[in-house]
Design a protein around this motif. Structure first.
Motif, short mmCIF file in Angstrom:
data_model
loop_
_atom_site.label_atom_id
_atom_site.label_comp_id
_atom_site.label_asym_id
_atom_site.label_seq_id
_atom_site.Cartn_x
_atom_site.Cartn_y
_atom_site.Cartn_z
N THR A 38 12.11 -26.90 35.42
CA THR A 38 11.80 -27.73 34.27
C THR A 38 11.15 -29.01 34.77
N THR A 39 10.71 -29.84 33.87
CA THR A 39 10.21 -31.16 34.25
C THR A 39 11.19 -32.20 33.72
N LEU A 40 11.32 -33.26 34.48
CA LEU A 40 12.26 -34.31 34.15
C LEU A 40 11.51 -35.63 34.16
N ASN A 41 11.68 -36.42 33.13
CA ASN A 41 11.03 -37.72 33.04
C ASN A 41 11.88 -38.74 33.78
N SER A 45 7.52 -41.10 34.56
CA SER A 45 6.63 -40.08 35.11
C SER A 45 7.38 -38.75 35.20
N GLU A 46 6.64 -37.69 34.97
CA GLU A 46 7.22 -36.34 35.00
C GLU A 46 7.42 -35.89 36.45
N ALA A 47 8.54 -35.25 36.71
CA ALA A 47 8.83 -34.72 38.04
C ALA A 47 9.45 -33.34 37.88
N PRO A 48 9.14 -32.42 38.80
CA PRO A 48 9.75 -31.09 38.72
C PRO A 48 11.25 -31.17 39.05
#
Length: 77
Positions: A38-41, A45-48
């Motif tokens: 998933t991506t995590l804010n 900024s978005e991070a895997p």
């Protein structure tokens, strides 16, 4: 002498002791976990990230020592 300890076991007391000795440990339940990307804010900024059942952190699994449980894991990576 204390008579409480000198009496022989009755058939009922012996049966109850045997039944209690053969009762299996309690069953805590079944947990179904799905591991996926998933991506995590983080700080804008978005991070895997790896998620368990779509959440970070994953769910809390509660059980006591000695309990039996089943954990089903699906890897969707």
């Amino acid at each position: 002498m204390n008579d409480r300890f000198s009496k022989p076991l009755t058939a009922a007391a012996l049966s109850a002791a045997l039944i209690l000795a053969t009762v299996p440990a309690s069953f805590a339940g079944t947990y179904d976990l799905s591991i996926g990307a998933t991506t995590l804010n983080v700080s804008g900024s978005e991070a895997p990230a790896l998620a368990i059942n779509g959440t970070v952190p994953g769910p809390v699994l509660r059980f006591k020592e000695g309990e039996k449980l089943t954990i089903n894991v699906t890897n969707t990576l």
